[in-house]
Design a protein around this motif. Sequence first.
Motif, PDB file in Angstrom:
ATOM      1  N   VAL A 216       8.637   1.636 -16.873  1.00 16.00           N
ATOM      2  CA  VAL A 216       8.637   2.254 -18.198  1.00 16.00           C
ATOM      3  C   VAL A 216       8.519   1.174 -19.269  1.00 16.00           C
ATOM      4  O   VAL A 216       8.749  -0.008 -19.009  1.00 16.00           O
ATOM      5  N   TRP A 217       8.174   1.607 -20.472  1.00 10.27           N
ATOM      6  CA  TRP A 217       8.164   0.732 -21.638  1.00 10.27           C
ATOM      7  C   TRP A 217       9.196   1.260 -22.614  1.00 10.27           C
ATOM      8  O   TRP A 217       9.182   2.437 -22.964  1.00 10.27           O
ATOM      9  N   ALA A 218      10.105   0.397 -23.061  1.00 10.69           N
ATOM     10  CA  ALA A 218      11.159   0.776 -23.994  1.00 10.69           C
ATOM     11  C   ALA A 218      10.801   0.316 -25.407  1.00 10.69           C
ATOM     12  O   ALA A 218      10.133  -0.701 -25.599  1.00 10.69           O
ATOM     13  N   LYS A 219      11.269   1.069 -26.377  1.00 15.56           N
ATOM     14  CA  LYS A 219      10.949   0.757 -27.770  1.00 15.56           C
ATOM     15  C   LYS A 219      11.638  -0.520 -28.237  1.00 15.56           C
ATOM     16  O   LYS A 219      11.102  -1.256 -29.064  1.00 15.56           O
ATOM     17  N   ILE A 262      16.200  -4.761  -8.343  1.00 15.37           N
ATOM     18  CA  ILE A 262      15.346  -3.622  -8.004  1.00 15.37           C
ATOM     19  C   ILE A 262      13.997  -3.814  -8.689  1.00 15.37           C
ATOM     20  O   ILE A 262      13.914  -4.372  -9.794  1.00 15.37           O
ATOM     21  N   ASP A 263      12.936  -3.350  -8.056  1.00 23.17           N
ATOM     22  CA  ASP A 263      11.576  -3.697  -8.489  1.00 23.17           C
ATOM     23  C   ASP A 263      11.127  -3.053  -9.801  1.00 23.17           C
ATOM     24  O   ASP A 263      10.133  -3.518 -10.384  1.00 23.17           O
ATOM     25  N   ASN A 264      11.776  -2.003 -10.258  1.00 23.77           N
ATOM     26  CA  ASN A 264      11.326  -1.358 -11.512  1.00 23.77           C
ATOM     27  C   ASN A 264      11.153  -2.376 -12.637  1.00 23.77           C
ATOM     28  O   ASN A 264      12.014  -3.234 -12.835  1.00 23.77           O
ATOM     29  N   HIS A 265      10.044  -2.276 -13.374  1.00 24.89           N
ATOM     30  CA  HIS A 265       9.865  -3.073 -14.582  1.00 24.89           C
ATOM     31  C   HIS A 265      10.240  -2.194 -15.783  1.00 24.89           C
ATOM     32  O   HIS A 265       9.761  -1.066 -15.904  1.00 24.89           O
ATOM     33  N   ILE A 266      11.078  -2.722 -16.656  1.00 26.34           N
ATOM     34  CA  ILE A 266      11.415  -2.030 -17.903  1.00 26.34           C
ATOM     35  C   ILE A 266      11.004  -2.959 -19.045  1.00 26.34           C
ATOM     36  O   ILE A 266      11.767  -3.824 -19.476  1.00 26.34           O
ATOM     37  N   PHE A 267       9.766  -2.794 -19.480  1.00 34.89           N
ATOM     38  CA  PHE A 267       9.230  -3.632 -20.543  1.00 34.89           C
ATOM     39  C   PHE A 267       9.791  -3.175 -21.886  1.00 34.89           C
ATOM     40  O   PHE A 267      10.285  -2.041 -22.010  1.00 34.89           O
TER      41      PHE A 267
END
Length: 270
Positions: A216-219, A262-267
């Motif tokens: 996901v991409w976070a604001k 954990i592999d999730n990317h949180i940009f």
Amino acid sequence: MSIFNKRTLSLILSICLLVIVLGNNVLAKDHKYSNDSDDFEIVQNDYKAIVLKGEYEGDELYATFDKVTHEITMKAVTNASVMGMQLFSAKPKETEYKVDLKEYHDGELSAVITNEDGEVEYEIDTTKVSAQAPLVVPLLEILGSALLEELLAIAAAITIGGITYVVVTEMADTIRKKSYNYYYAKVKYGDVYIGPAFPNDSAAFAYLNESAKNDVWAKTKDKATQAAMKVAGYAQYCTSNDYKGDGYYPHYHPKTRSGDKIDNHIFYSN
């Protein structure tokens, strides 16, 4: 009425019918469009949407890309005509269409265009030799594919699994000005692409929890940290370009209490 007049009338009607049939066939099969971007006009391109217009013999076709929902719609504005002659006194007809984009990347496009009643009007698949359209909507066949491809090119978009993503550099203004906290994200082709916004924070957290492959991409940085902690309890800031893209974007990974990443990317946006 005399036999001569009846025969004359019958002949005239036959000729008219033949002209209409042949005219429709020409519209549906023989007309080609140059597929040149110079043929299209950018009506709008801001943080809300991109609207592109194409024209053909007095008729207009609009394609709109919503930068928040990433939905694509089309609108045809056609003039009434009889035997190919426009009736300028008649009010133009407007028809709304929804575009269900299946796949788009590297010039290969697959989409289904439906009308307001959900009926399929036109199918596009550039991997095939040709596409067919009903005779009643030749404008979609003439302009539809070229206009849609140009719209996606302007948006710097790709479509994977029915979800349309836009390269991150084209979405910065939209993310900053909109109230949504999280967007779908995808690491692809050496870059990061952003998908539609999540309706609320809980939906984004649920998406991350579905699979370690979901990004996901976070604001903001705080929102990125919050999402990572919702997944595993802790957040690990990544200082290296672990997704091997051409450019680095700051991001977090969820981290468990035992220290496993954990592999999730949180940009997130700077």
